[in-house]
Design a protein around this motif. Sequence first.
Motif, short mmCIF file in Angstrom:
data_model
loop_
_atom_site.label_atom_id
_atom_site.label_comp_id
_atom_site.label_asym_id
_atom_site.label_seq_id
_atom_site.Cartn_x
_atom_site.Cartn_y
_atom_site.Cartn_z
N GLY A 190 11.62 4.59 -0.58
CA GLY A 190 9.87 4.58 -0.97
C GLY A 190 9.59 3.29 -1.42
O GLY A 190 8.09 3.38 -1.09
N LEU A 191 9.99 1.95 -1.13
CA LEU A 191 8.92 1.19 -1.15
C LEU A 191 8.95 1.13 0.61
O LEU A 191 7.82 0.14 0.90
CB LEU A 191 9.53 -0.43 -1.42
N ALA A 192 9.93 0.65 1.29
CA ALA A 192 9.28 0.88 2.67
C ALA A 192 8.46 2.10 3.09
O ALA A 192 7.34 2.04 3.88
CB ALA A 192 10.53 1.31 3.34
N ALA A 193 8.12 3.75 2.10
CA ALA A 193 7.02 4.07 2.49
C ALA A 193 6.38 4.05 2.54
O ALA A 193 4.73 3.76 3.12
CB ALA A 193 7.42 5.37 1.61
N ALA A 194 6.21 2.60 1.11
CA ALA A 194 4.19 2.33 0.49
C ALA A 194 4.08 1.40 1.67
O ALA A 194 2.83 1.35 1.87
CB ALA A 194 5.16 1.89 -0.53
N GLY A 195 5.07 0.53 2.14
CA GLY A 195 4.67 -0.34 3.10
C GLY A 195 4.15 0.27 3.97
O GLY A 195 2.60 -0.21 4.62
N VAL A 196 4.67 1.39 4.44
CA VAL A 196 4.76 1.62 6.31
C VAL A 196 3.12 2.25 5.79
O VAL A 196 2.56 1.94 6.78
CB VAL A 196 5.76 2.71 7.00
N MET A 197 2.88 2.95 5.13
CA MET A 197 1.56 3.70 4.83
C MET A 197 0.38 2.16 4.02
O MET A 197 -0.79 3.16 5.21
CB MET A 197 1.56 4.32 3.21
N TYR B 157 3.59 8.07 10.57
CA TYR B 157 5.33 9.52 11.18
C TYR B 157 6.39 9.12 10.83
O TYR B 157 6.81 9.22 10.40
CB TYR B 157 6.01 9.68 13.12
N GLY B 158 6.48 7.67 10.79
CA GLY B 158 7.19 6.90 9.58
C GLY B 158 6.99 6.74 9.04
O GLY B 158 8.07 7.03 7.84
N ALA B 159 6.42 6.56 8.25
CA ALA B 159 5.57 6.42 6.79
C ALA B 159 5.84 8.61 6.01
O ALA B 159 6.09 8.63 4.69
CB ALA B 159 4.40 6.64 6.36
N LEU B 160 5.53 9.55 7.14
CA LEU B 160 5.99 11.01 6.83
C LEU B 160 7.82 10.89 7.06
O LEU B 160 8.64 11.26 5.66
CB LEU B 160 6.00 11.44 8.12
N PHE B 161 8.27 10.50 8.10
CA PHE B 161 10.43 10.43 7.92
C PHE B 161 10.74 9.37 6.43
O PHE B 161 11.21 9.80 5.70
CB PHE B 161 10.41 10.15 9.00
N LEU B 162 10.15 8.74 5.79
CA LEU B 162 10.39 7.96 4.71
C LEU B 162 9.80 8.29 3.23
O LEU B 162 10.32 8.94 2.41
CB LEU B 162 9.73 6.44 4.64
N SER B 163 8.63 9.35 3.61
CA SER B 163 8.41 10.22 2.49
C SER B 163 8.99 11.73 1.86
O SER B 163 9.85 11.29 0.91
CB SER B 163 7.11 10.49 2.76
N ILE C 37 4.95 -3.22 -4.87
CA ILE C 37 4.25 -1.76 -4.66
C ILE C 37 3.02 -1.64 -5.45
O ILE C 37 1.82 -1.74 -4.64
CB ILE C 37 4.89 -0.02 -4.93
N GLU C 38 3.09 -3.10 -6.36
CA GLU C 38 1.73 -3.14 -6.74
C GLU C 38 0.43 -3.97 -5.74
O GLU C 38 -0.41 -3.69 -5.91
CB GLU C 38 1.80 -4.26 -8.33
N GLY C 39 1.74 -5.01 -5.08
CA GLY C 39 0.93 -5.42 -4.13
C GLY C 39 0.11 -4.80 -3.11
O GLY C 39 -0.98 -4.93 -2.79
N CYS C 40 1.60 -3.33 -2.17
CA CYS C 40 0.68 -2.59 -1.80
C CYS C 40 -0.80 -2.12 -2.40
O CYS C 40 -1.23 -1.85 -1.75
CB CYS C 40 1.42 -1.54 -1.15
N ALA C 41 -0.83 -1.85 -3.32
CA ALA C 41 -1.62 -0.94 -3.86
C ALA C 41 -3.25 -1.99 -4.23
O ALA C 41 -4.38 -1.44 -3.73
CB ALA C 41 -1.71 -0.51 -5.53
N VAL C 42 -2.95 -3.06 -4.05
CA VAL C 42 -4.26 -3.65 -4.86
C VAL C 42 -4.65 -4.09 -2.71
O VAL C 42 -5.49 -4.27 -2.47
CB VAL C 42 -3.51 -5.28 -4.95
#
Length: 542
Positions: A21-28, A64-70, A172-177
Amino acid sequence: MEDFLLRQFDISFIDVSAYVGLAAAGVMTVNLFVGLLLSIQYNPTANWPHRRIPLFDLHKWSGYGALFLSLLHPVWLPLSKVAHFTLLAVFYPLVTTEQPILVSLGAVAAYTLIFVVVTAYLRHRFEYAFWKKLHYASYVVIVSFLVHGVFTEPSLKPSAVIDYFDSGKLFIEGCAVICIGLIAWRITVGAKLRARNASQATSLPAWHGQLVVDRILDAGPDVKVFRLINPAGGVLPFHFLPGQYLSIRLTDGERVFTRSYSIASAPEQCEFCDIAVKRIEGGRGSAHLHESIEPGHVLNCTGPTGTFTFTGTEADSLVMIAGGIGITPLLGIVRHLAAVNWPHDVYLLFAVSTPADILFEQEISAIAQRYRRFRYRILPSKVNDFAWEGPSGRIQPQHLAELVPHLARRRVHLCGPESMMAATIAILRELGVPDSQVHTESFGGEGVIIDDSMVDATVTFSASGKRCIAPAGMTLLDAAEACGVPIESLCRVGTCGTCKIKVTAGEVKMQRDDALTTGDMRRHIVLACQARAITADVQIER
Protein backbone atom coordinates in the motif's frame (compact mmCIF):
# COMPACT_ATOMS: atom_id res chain seq x y z
CA MET A 1 4.03 -19.08 4.25
CA GLU A 2 3.08 -16.42 6.83
CA ASP A 3 4.68 -18.52 9.58
CA PHE A 4 7.91 -18.65 7.59
CA LEU A 5 7.90 -14.85 7.12
CA LEU A 6 7.25 -14.35 10.83
CA ARG A 7 10.06 -16.71 11.86
CA GLN A 8 12.64 -15.43 9.39
CA PHE A 9 11.80 -11.72 9.07
CA ASP A 10 9.18 -11.00 11.73
CA ILE A 11 6.83 -9.89 8.92
CA SER A 12 3.18 -10.91 8.65
CA PHE A 13 0.92 -10.78 5.62
CA ILE A 14 -0.63 -7.64 7.14
CA ASP A 15 2.83 -6.04 7.02
CA VAL A 16 3.29 -7.14 3.38
CA SER A 17 -0.09 -5.60 2.54
CA ALA A 18 0.95 -2.37 4.29
CA TYR A 19 4.26 -2.19 2.38
CA VAL A 20 2.48 -2.74 -0.94
CA GLY A 21 0.00 0.00 0.00
CA LEU A 22 2.84 2.41 0.76
CA ALA A 23 4.40 1.64 -2.63
CA ALA A 24 1.02 2.27 -4.28
CA ALA A 25 0.75 5.66 -2.52
CA GLY A 26 4.22 6.65 -3.72
CA VAL A 27 3.53 5.64 -7.32
CA MET A 28 0.17 7.49 -7.23
CA THR A 29 1.95 10.63 -6.04
CA VAL A 30 4.41 10.43 -8.94
CA ASN A 31 1.53 9.79 -11.34
CA LEU A 32 -0.35 12.84 -10.05
CA PHE A 33 2.74 15.03 -10.42
CA VAL A 34 3.36 13.96 -14.02
CA GLY A 35 -0.35 14.20 -14.88
CA LEU A 36 -0.51 17.77 -13.59
CA LEU A 37 2.56 18.68 -15.66
CA LEU A 38 0.77 17.34 -18.73
CA SER A 39 -2.40 19.22 -17.79
CA ILE A 40 -0.59 22.58 -17.93
CA GLN A 41 0.88 21.63 -21.33
CA TYR A 42 4.40 21.54 -19.93
CA ASN A 43 6.85 20.86 -22.76
CA PRO A 44 10.02 19.14 -21.49
CA THR A 45 11.65 19.35 -24.94
CA ALA A 46 11.50 23.13 -24.89
CA ASN A 47 13.15 23.26 -21.48
CA TRP A 48 15.55 20.31 -21.87
CA PRO A 49 16.29 20.14 -25.62
CA HIS A 50 19.13 17.62 -25.21
CA ARG A 51 17.19 15.21 -22.97
CA ARG A 52 14.19 13.10 -23.78
CA ILE A 53 11.71 13.05 -20.91
CA PRO A 54 8.78 10.84 -21.99
CA LEU A 55 6.08 12.34 -19.78
CA PHE A 56 3.24 10.46 -21.49
CA ASP A 57 5.00 7.12 -20.99
CA LEU A 58 5.84 7.94 -17.39
CA HIS A 59 2.23 8.95 -16.67
CA LYS A 60 0.81 5.89 -18.39
CA TRP A 61 3.07 3.29 -16.80
CA SER A 62 2.93 4.84 -13.34
CA GLY A 63 -0.86 4.60 -13.67
CA TYR A 64 -0.60 0.93 -14.57
CA GLY A 65 1.83 0.39 -11.70
CA ALA A 66 -0.46 2.13 -9.22
CA LEU A 67 -3.36 -0.04 -10.35
CA PHE A 68 -1.33 -3.24 -9.99
CA LEU A 69 -0.12 -2.32 -6.49
CA SER A 70 -3.60 -1.18 -5.40
CA LEU A 71 -5.10 -4.52 -6.44
CA LEU A 72 -2.23 -6.43 -4.85
CA HIS A 73 -2.57 -4.47 -1.59
CA PRO A 74 -5.67 -6.31 -0.13
CA VAL A 75 -4.86 -9.74 -1.58
CA TRP A 76 -2.67 -10.66 1.43
CA LEU A 77 -5.33 -9.99 4.07
CA PRO A 78 -7.54 -13.10 3.60
CA LEU A 79 -4.34 -15.18 3.82
CA SER A 80 -3.40 -13.71 7.17
CA LYS A 81 -4.15 -15.66 10.33
CA VAL A 82 -4.45 -12.49 12.40
CA ALA A 83 -6.43 -10.15 10.16
CA HIS A 84 -9.75 -12.03 10.22
CA PHE A 85 -10.36 -10.65 6.75
CA THR A 86 -12.56 -12.70 4.40
CA LEU A 87 -12.37 -12.93 0.64
CA LEU A 88 -15.75 -11.20 0.42
CA ALA A 89 -14.36 -8.33 2.49
CA VAL A 90 -11.68 -7.76 -0.17
CA PHE A 91 -14.38 -6.90 -2.70
CA TYR A 92 -16.97 -5.50 -0.28
CA PRO A 93 -15.16 -4.19 2.83
CA LEU A 94 -18.33 -3.01 4.57
CA VAL A 95 -18.90 -6.60 5.75
CA THR A 96 -15.75 -6.54 7.85
CA THR A 97 -15.90 -5.64 11.54
CA GLU A 98 -12.46 -4.03 11.45
CA GLN A 99 -12.63 -0.32 10.44
CA PRO A 100 -15.19 -0.95 7.66
CA ILE A 101 -15.55 2.69 6.54
CA LEU A 102 -11.84 3.42 6.27
CA VAL A 103 -11.14 0.08 4.62
CA SER A 104 -14.00 0.73 2.19
CA LEU A 105 -12.33 3.97 1.12
CA GLY A 106 -9.41 1.87 -0.10
CA ALA A 107 -11.83 -0.24 -2.16
CA VAL A 108 -13.42 2.94 -3.58
CA ALA A 109 -9.94 4.10 -4.60
CA ALA A 110 -9.17 0.76 -6.27
CA TYR A 111 -12.47 0.56 -8.16
CA THR A 112 -12.20 4.18 -9.29
CA LEU A 113 -8.61 3.61 -10.41
CA ILE A 114 -9.78 0.67 -12.54
CA PHE A 115 -12.31 3.04 -14.14
CA VAL A 116 -9.63 5.72 -14.74
CA VAL A 117 -7.13 3.30 -16.30
CA VAL A 118 -9.71 1.55 -18.51
CA THR A 119 -11.20 4.83 -19.81
CA ALA A 120 -7.69 6.15 -20.43
CA TYR A 121 -6.85 3.02 -22.42
CA LEU A 122 -10.09 3.40 -24.43
CA ARG A 123 -9.91 7.19 -24.70
CA HIS A 124 -9.98 7.13 -28.52
CA ARG A 125 -13.55 5.85 -28.29
CA PHE A 126 -14.68 9.02 -26.52
CA GLU A 127 -14.80 12.68 -27.44
CA TYR A 128 -11.60 14.17 -26.07
CA ALA A 129 -13.41 16.78 -23.92
CA PHE A 130 -15.71 14.07 -22.49
CA TRP A 131 -12.77 11.79 -21.69
CA LYS A 132 -11.02 14.65 -19.84
CA LYS A 133 -14.09 14.97 -17.61
CA LEU A 134 -13.99 11.24 -16.92
CA HIS A 135 -10.31 11.53 -16.06
CA TYR A 136 -11.09 13.91 -13.19
CA ALA A 137 -12.02 10.73 -11.29
CA SER A 138 -8.25 10.50 -10.67
CA TYR A 139 -8.72 13.00 -7.85
CA VAL A 140 -11.23 10.66 -6.20
CA VAL A 141 -8.60 7.92 -6.33
CA ILE A 142 -5.94 10.10 -4.70
CA VAL A 143 -8.16 11.46 -1.93
CA SER A 144 -9.78 8.11 -1.09
CA PHE A 145 -6.53 6.17 -1.02
CA LEU A 146 -4.64 8.74 1.06
CA VAL A 147 -7.43 9.10 3.63
CA HIS A 148 -7.54 5.30 3.78
CA GLY A 149 -3.78 5.14 4.25
CA VAL A 150 -3.46 7.89 6.84
CA PHE A 151 -6.36 6.93 9.13
CA THR A 152 -6.48 3.12 8.88
CA GLU A 153 -4.76 1.34 11.76
CA PRO A 154 -2.15 -0.96 10.13
CA SER A 155 -2.84 -3.97 12.36
CA LEU A 156 -6.61 -3.75 11.59
CA LYS A 157 -7.43 -4.08 15.28
CA PRO A 158 -10.49 -2.05 16.33
CA SER A 159 -9.04 -1.01 19.70
CA ALA A 160 -5.52 -0.24 18.52
CA VAL A 161 -4.22 3.34 18.72
CA ILE A 162 -2.81 4.82 15.51
CA ASP A 163 0.80 5.95 15.74
CA TYR A 164 0.95 8.88 13.30
CA PHE A 165 4.74 9.10 13.78
CA ASP A 166 5.34 5.53 12.64
CA SER A 167 7.68 5.45 9.63
CA GLY A 168 4.97 4.07 7.35
CA LYS A 169 2.47 6.67 8.51
CA LEU A 170 5.02 9.46 8.04
CA PHE A 171 5.63 8.28 4.48
CA ILE A 172 1.96 8.28 3.52
CA GLU A 173 1.37 11.56 5.38
CA GLY A 174 4.19 13.02 3.31
CA CYS A 175 2.52 11.73 0.15
CA ALA A 176 -0.75 13.32 1.28
CA VAL A 177 0.92 16.69 1.92
CA ILE A 178 2.65 16.56 -1.49
CA CYS A 179 -0.61 15.68 -3.27
CA ILE A 180 -2.54 18.45 -1.51
CA GLY A 181 0.20 20.90 -2.44
CA LEU A 182 0.25 19.73 -6.06
CA ILE A 183 -3.53 20.05 -6.42
CA ALA A 184 -3.48 23.51 -4.80
CA TRP A 185 -0.62 24.50 -7.12
CA ARG A 186 -2.58 23.27 -10.16
CA ILE A 187 -5.66 25.25 -9.17
CA THR A 188 -3.71 28.47 -8.56
CA VAL A 189 -0.28 28.79 -10.17
CA GLY A 190 -0.82 25.90 -12.61
CA ALA A 191 -3.82 27.59 -14.21
CA LYS A 192 -1.68 30.62 -15.01
CA LEU A 193 1.14 28.44 -16.33
CA ARG A 194 -1.28 26.57 -18.58
CA ALA A 195 -2.53 29.86 -20.00
CA ARG A 196 1.06 31.00 -20.52
CA ASN A 197 2.11 27.75 -22.20
CA ALA A 198 -0.99 27.72 -24.39
CA SER A 199 -0.36 31.29 -25.53
CA GLN A 200 3.41 30.92 -25.83
CA ALA A 201 3.21 30.60 -29.59
CA THR A 202 0.85 33.57 -29.98
CA SER A 203 3.07 36.15 -28.32
CA LEU A 204 5.08 38.44 -30.54
CA PRO A 205 8.57 37.12 -31.23
CA ALA A 206 11.23 38.20 -28.77
CA TRP A 207 14.22 37.43 -30.99
CA HIS A 208 15.52 39.63 -33.78
CA GLY A 209 18.85 38.91 -35.34
CA GLN A 210 20.83 37.39 -38.16
CA LEU A 211 21.20 33.87 -39.50
CA VAL A 212 23.60 32.61 -42.15
CA VAL A 213 22.57 30.43 -45.09
CA ASP A 214 24.66 27.29 -44.58
CA ARG A 215 23.42 25.32 -47.59
CA ILE A 216 20.63 25.25 -50.16
CA LEU A 217 19.01 21.98 -51.25
CA ASP A 218 16.58 21.22 -54.05
CA ALA A 219 13.52 19.56 -52.52
CA GLY A 220 11.31 19.35 -55.61
CA PRO A 221 10.03 21.32 -58.58
CA ASP A 222 10.47 25.02 -57.75
CA VAL A 223 11.12 24.23 -54.07
CA LYS A 224 14.38 24.91 -52.27
CA VAL A 225 15.33 24.23 -48.67
CA PHE A 226 17.49 26.89 -47.02
CA ARG A 227 19.44 25.67 -43.99
CA LEU A 228 20.09 28.55 -41.60
CA ILE A 229 22.69 28.54 -38.81
CA ASN A 230 23.96 30.84 -36.10
CA PRO A 231 26.66 33.20 -37.48
CA ALA A 232 28.60 32.70 -34.24
CA GLY A 233 28.38 28.91 -34.54
CA GLY A 234 26.86 26.50 -32.07
CA VAL A 235 23.16 26.28 -31.28
CA LEU A 236 20.54 28.62 -32.68
CA PRO A 237 20.06 31.88 -30.74
CA PHE A 238 16.38 31.07 -30.11
CA HIS A 239 14.05 28.20 -29.23
CA PHE A 240 11.06 27.31 -31.38
CA LEU A 241 8.05 25.05 -31.24
CA PRO A 242 7.28 22.49 -33.97
CA GLY A 243 5.14 24.22 -36.61
CA GLN A 244 6.28 27.80 -36.02
CA TYR A 245 7.71 30.08 -38.69
CA LEU A 246 10.49 32.63 -39.16
CA SER A 247 10.03 36.03 -40.79
CA ILE A 248 12.86 37.19 -43.05
CA ARG A 249 13.45 40.80 -44.02
CA LEU A 250 14.64 40.91 -47.62
CA THR A 251 16.12 43.75 -49.64
CA ASP A 252 15.65 43.97 -53.40
CA GLY A 253 17.27 47.17 -54.60
CA GLU A 254 15.63 49.96 -52.61
CA ARG A 255 12.68 47.82 -51.63
CA VAL A 256 12.60 46.21 -48.20
CA PHE A 257 9.94 43.62 -47.52
CA THR A 258 9.25 40.76 -45.10
CA ARG A 259 8.23 37.20 -45.87
CA SER A 260 7.43 34.39 -43.44
CA TYR A 261 8.39 30.74 -43.93
CA SER A 262 7.59 27.72 -41.79
CA ILE A 263 10.42 25.90 -40.06
CA ALA A 264 10.63 22.38 -41.47
CA SER A 265 13.20 21.05 -39.00
CA ALA A 266 12.56 19.84 -35.46
CA PRO A 267 13.53 21.72 -32.27
CA GLU A 268 15.80 18.80 -31.36
CA GLN A 269 18.02 19.80 -34.31
CA CYS A 270 19.04 22.88 -32.37
CA GLU A 271 22.14 23.79 -34.39
CA PHE A 272 20.20 24.74 -37.52
CA CYS A 273 16.72 25.34 -38.86
CA ASP A 274 15.41 24.61 -42.34
CA ILE A 275 12.87 26.63 -44.29
CA ALA A 276 11.34 25.36 -47.55
CA VAL A 277 10.48 27.98 -50.14
CA LYS A 278 8.34 27.31 -53.19
CA ARG A 279 8.83 29.73 -56.04
CA ILE A 280 5.52 31.46 -56.76
CA GLU A 281 4.89 33.09 -60.12
CA GLY A 282 5.02 36.82 -59.49
CA GLY A 283 6.12 36.25 -55.89
CA ARG A 284 8.73 38.79 -54.90
CA GLY A 285 9.99 37.01 -51.79
CA SER A 286 10.28 33.51 -53.23
CA ALA A 287 11.88 34.80 -56.46
CA HIS A 288 14.44 36.80 -54.50
CA LEU A 289 15.39 33.82 -52.33
CA HIS A 290 15.61 31.44 -55.30
CA GLU A 291 17.59 33.79 -57.56
CA SER A 292 19.71 35.98 -55.31
CA ILE A 293 20.48 34.11 -52.09
CA GLU A 294 23.54 31.83 -51.97
CA PRO A 295 25.28 29.92 -49.17
CA GLY A 296 27.07 32.40 -46.93
CA HIS A 297 24.43 35.11 -47.28
CA VAL A 298 23.33 36.74 -44.01
CA LEU A 299 19.58 37.10 -43.49
CA ASN A 300 17.86 39.43 -41.03
CA CYS A 301 15.24 37.35 -39.24
CA THR A 302 12.49 37.75 -36.67
CA GLY A 303 10.77 35.04 -34.73
CA PRO A 304 9.95 32.33 -34.27
CA THR A 305 6.21 32.83 -34.02
CA GLY A 306 2.94 31.19 -34.99
CA THR A 307 0.15 29.25 -33.27
CA PHE A 308 0.10 26.27 -35.65
CA THR A 309 2.13 24.19 -33.23
CA PHE A 310 2.03 20.71 -31.74
CA THR A 311 4.50 19.53 -29.12
CA GLY A 312 2.75 16.35 -27.97
CA THR A 313 1.09 17.80 -24.87
CA GLU A 314 -2.00 19.19 -26.61
CA ALA A 315 -3.75 15.90 -27.44
CA ASP A 316 -3.17 12.16 -27.41
CA SER A 317 -3.24 11.64 -31.18
CA LEU A 318 -2.70 13.77 -34.26
CA VAL A 319 -3.98 13.78 -37.83
CA MET A 320 -2.09 15.97 -40.32
CA ILE A 321 -3.44 16.89 -43.73
CA ALA A 322 -1.09 18.75 -46.07
CA GLY A 323 -1.49 20.23 -49.51
CA GLY A 324 1.67 20.87 -51.55
CA ILE A 325 4.13 23.16 -49.80
CA GLY A 326 1.80 23.04 -46.80
CA ILE A 327 3.77 19.95 -45.77
CA THR A 328 6.52 22.23 -44.39
CA PRO A 329 5.25 22.96 -40.85
CA LEU A 330 3.79 19.46 -40.57
CA LEU A 331 7.15 17.95 -41.45
CA GLY A 332 8.66 19.88 -38.54
CA ILE A 333 5.97 18.47 -36.26
CA VAL A 334 6.39 14.84 -37.37
CA ARG A 335 10.18 15.14 -37.13
CA HIS A 336 9.76 16.31 -33.54
CA LEU A 337 7.31 13.55 -32.60
CA ALA A 338 9.60 10.92 -34.13
CA ALA A 339 12.64 12.39 -32.35
CA VAL A 340 10.97 12.08 -28.93
CA ASN A 341 9.30 8.77 -29.90
CA TRP A 342 5.88 10.18 -28.96
CA PRO A 343 3.85 7.12 -27.90
CA HIS A 344 0.59 7.98 -29.66
CA ASP A 345 -0.89 7.65 -33.13
CA VAL A 346 0.20 10.10 -35.83
CA TYR A 347 -1.35 10.17 -39.32
CA LEU A 348 -0.43 12.16 -42.43
CA LEU A 349 -2.46 12.58 -45.61
CA PHE A 350 -0.30 14.45 -48.13
CA ALA A 351 -2.17 15.77 -51.18
CA VAL A 352 -0.10 16.85 -54.19
CA SER A 353 -0.84 17.77 -57.79
CA THR A 354 1.21 14.99 -59.42
CA PRO A 355 3.71 12.36 -58.20
CA ALA A 356 6.47 14.67 -59.43
CA ASP A 357 5.37 17.26 -56.86
CA ILE A 358 5.88 15.04 -53.82
CA LEU A 359 8.21 16.80 -51.38
CA PHE A 360 10.44 15.05 -48.82
CA GLU A 361 9.17 11.62 -49.92
CA GLN A 362 12.29 9.71 -48.91
CA GLU A 363 12.42 11.28 -45.46
CA ILE A 364 8.71 10.72 -44.81
CA SER A 365 9.17 7.07 -45.75
CA ALA A 366 12.26 6.77 -43.52
CA ILE A 367 10.41 8.28 -40.56
CA ALA A 368 7.56 5.80 -41.05
CA GLN A 369 10.04 2.90 -40.98
CA ARG A 370 11.70 3.88 -37.69
CA TYR A 371 8.69 5.47 -35.94
CA ARG A 372 6.03 2.80 -35.66
CA ARG A 373 3.28 5.18 -34.50
CA PHE A 374 3.40 7.11 -37.78
CA ARG A 375 1.23 6.19 -40.76
CA TYR A 376 0.96 8.19 -43.96
CA ARG A 377 -0.60 8.24 -47.39
CA ILE A 378 0.33 10.35 -50.40
CA LEU A 379 -2.53 11.38 -52.65
CA PRO A 380 -1.69 12.86 -56.08
CA SER A 381 -4.69 14.39 -57.83
CA LYS A 382 -3.37 13.70 -61.37
CA VAL A 383 -1.50 10.52 -62.23
CA ASN A 384 -1.69 10.43 -66.03
CA ASP A 385 1.71 9.69 -67.58
CA PHE A 386 3.01 8.51 -64.18
CA ALA A 387 3.58 4.94 -63.00
CA TRP A 388 1.58 5.46 -59.82
CA GLU A 389 0.08 2.69 -57.75
CA GLY A 390 -2.32 3.60 -55.03
CA PRO A 391 -5.19 6.03 -54.48
CA SER A 392 -5.34 9.24 -56.44
CA GLY A 393 -7.62 12.21 -57.00
CA ARG A 394 -8.71 15.04 -54.75
CA ILE A 395 -9.25 14.37 -51.07
CA GLN A 396 -12.50 12.48 -50.47
CA PRO A 397 -14.14 11.25 -47.23
CA GLN A 398 -13.10 7.65 -47.89
CA HIS A 399 -9.41 8.64 -48.07
CA LEU A 400 -9.53 9.95 -44.52
CA ALA A 401 -11.83 7.24 -43.19
CA GLU A 402 -9.59 4.47 -44.54
CA LEU A 403 -6.39 6.00 -43.15
CA VAL A 404 -7.60 7.22 -39.74
CA PRO A 405 -9.83 5.17 -37.41
CA HIS A 406 -12.07 7.15 -35.02
CA LEU A 407 -11.26 10.36 -36.91
CA ALA A 408 -14.00 12.38 -35.18
CA ARG A 409 -12.21 12.02 -31.84
CA ARG A 410 -8.77 13.20 -32.96
CA ARG A 411 -7.01 16.54 -33.26
CA VAL A 412 -6.46 17.61 -36.88
CA HIS A 413 -3.80 19.96 -38.29
CA LEU A 414 -4.57 21.13 -41.82
CA CYS A 415 -2.22 23.17 -43.97
CA GLY A 416 -2.32 24.05 -47.66
CA PRO A 417 -3.89 26.41 -50.19
CA GLU A 418 -7.10 28.13 -49.10
CA SER A 419 -9.27 26.30 -51.63
CA MET A 420 -7.91 22.91 -50.59
CA MET A 421 -8.43 23.69 -46.92
CA ALA A 422 -12.00 24.88 -47.45
CA ALA A 423 -12.91 21.65 -49.26
CA THR A 424 -11.16 19.51 -46.63
CA ILE A 425 -12.87 21.29 -43.73
CA ALA A 426 -16.24 20.51 -45.34
CA ILE A 427 -15.22 16.83 -45.55
CA LEU A 428 -14.09 16.81 -41.91
CA ARG A 429 -17.44 18.23 -40.85
CA GLU A 430 -19.20 15.57 -42.90
CA LEU A 431 -17.16 12.94 -41.03
CA GLY A 432 -18.20 14.38 -37.67
CA VAL A 433 -14.98 16.19 -36.72
CA PRO A 434 -15.86 19.24 -34.56
CA ASP A 435 -14.46 22.55 -35.79
CA SER A 436 -12.79 23.00 -32.39
CA GLN A 437 -10.52 20.03 -33.16
CA VAL A 438 -9.36 21.39 -36.54
CA HIS A 439 -6.32 23.69 -36.56
CA THR A 440 -5.33 25.38 -39.81
CA GLU A 441 -2.56 27.31 -41.48
CA SER A 442 -2.99 28.62 -45.00
CA PHE A 443 -0.37 28.73 -47.72
CA GLY A 444 -1.58 31.07 -50.41
CA GLY A 445 0.36 32.46 -53.31
CA GLU A 446 1.88 35.91 -53.41
CA GLY A 447 -0.44 37.11 -56.14
CA VAL A 448 -3.63 39.18 -55.90
CA ILE A 449 -7.23 38.31 -55.10
CA ILE A 450 -9.83 40.15 -57.14
CA ASP A 451 -13.59 40.35 -56.99
CA ASP A 452 -16.04 42.76 -58.63
CA SER A 453 -15.98 45.22 -55.70
CA MET A 454 -12.22 45.83 -55.90
CA VAL A 455 -10.90 48.75 -57.91
CA ASP A 456 -7.67 50.41 -58.93
CA ALA A 457 -6.94 52.93 -56.20
CA THR A 458 -4.64 55.76 -55.26
CA VAL A 459 -3.21 54.96 -51.83
CA THR A 460 -1.90 57.89 -49.80
CA PHE A 461 0.33 57.43 -46.77
CA SER A 462 -0.38 60.57 -44.75
CA ALA A 463 2.59 60.48 -42.35
CA SER A 464 5.23 60.06 -45.06
CA GLY A 465 3.40 61.96 -47.78
CA LYS A 466 3.98 59.15 -50.27
CA ARG A 467 1.38 58.05 -52.77
CA CYS A 468 1.08 55.11 -55.13
CA ILE A 469 -1.35 53.36 -57.46
CA ALA A 470 -2.61 50.00 -56.21
CA PRO A 471 -4.11 47.86 -58.98
CA ALA A 472 -7.39 46.13 -58.18
CA GLY A 473 -6.77 43.26 -55.75
CA MET A 474 -3.39 44.46 -54.46
CA THR A 475 -3.17 44.53 -50.67
CA LEU A 476 -2.29 47.71 -48.82
CA LEU A 477 0.80 45.90 -47.52
CA ASP A 478 2.03 45.18 -51.04
CA ALA A 479 1.22 48.75 -52.03
CA ALA A 480 3.21 50.08 -49.07
CA GLU A 481 6.19 47.91 -49.91
CA ALA A 482 6.06 49.01 -53.55
CA CYS A 483 6.02 52.62 -52.37
CA GLY A 484 8.86 52.16 -49.90
CA VAL A 485 6.70 52.67 -46.80
CA PRO A 486 7.73 50.23 -44.03
CA ILE A 487 4.90 48.28 -42.40
CA GLU A 488 5.88 45.54 -39.97
CA SER A 489 4.43 42.19 -41.01
CA LEU A 490 4.92 38.52 -40.23
CA CYS A 491 2.37 35.93 -41.32
CA ARG A 492 0.80 37.79 -44.31
CA VAL A 493 -2.31 35.59 -44.01
CA GLY A 494 -4.30 37.65 -41.51
CA THR A 495 -3.65 35.70 -38.32
CA CYS A 496 -0.82 37.38 -36.39
CA GLY A 497 -2.08 40.99 -36.35
CA THR A 498 1.38 42.49 -36.75
CA CYS A 499 0.45 44.61 -39.82
CA LYS A 500 -2.44 46.57 -38.26
CA ILE A 501 -2.85 50.04 -39.77
CA LYS A 502 -5.53 52.76 -39.61
CA VAL A 503 -7.54 53.77 -42.67
CA THR A 504 -8.50 57.47 -42.37
CA ALA A 505 -10.29 57.84 -45.71
CA GLY A 506 -11.79 55.53 -48.29
CA GLU A 507 -12.96 51.93 -47.88
CA VAL A 508 -11.26 48.56 -48.07
CA LYS A 509 -12.32 44.94 -48.04
CA MET A 510 -10.55 42.13 -46.14
CA GLN A 511 -10.56 38.43 -46.91
CA ARG A 512 -10.17 37.65 -43.19
CA ASP A 513 -10.06 39.71 -40.02
CA ASP A 514 -9.31 37.07 -37.36
CA ALA A 515 -6.63 39.18 -35.68
CA LEU A 516 -8.84 42.26 -35.21
CA THR A 517 -10.85 43.09 -32.11
CA THR A 518 -14.21 44.85 -32.06
CA GLY A 519 -12.39 47.95 -30.80
CA ASP A 520 -9.98 47.78 -33.76
CA MET A 521 -12.87 47.75 -36.21
CA ARG A 522 -14.58 50.71 -34.56
CA ARG A 523 -11.36 52.70 -34.93
CA HIS A 524 -11.04 51.69 -38.61
CA ILE A 525 -7.99 49.53 -37.96
CA VAL A 526 -7.40 47.00 -40.74
CA LEU A 527 -4.88 44.29 -41.56
CA ALA A 528 -2.61 45.61 -44.28
CA CYS A 529 -1.95 42.10 -45.60
CA GLN A 530 -5.69 41.50 -46.13
CA ALA A 531 -7.07 44.96 -46.98
CA ARG A 532 -7.80 45.75 -50.65
CA ALA A 533 -9.30 48.98 -51.90
CA ILE A 534 -12.96 49.16 -52.95
CA THR A 535 -12.91 52.96 -53.44
CA ALA A 536 -10.73 54.94 -55.82
CA ASP A 537 -8.92 56.79 -53.04
CA VAL A 538 -7.65 55.33 -49.78
CA GLN A 539 -5.68 57.18 -47.13
CA ILE A 540 -3.61 55.46 -44.46
CA GLU A 541 -2.26 56.94 -41.25
CA ARG A 542 1.32 55.92 -41.90
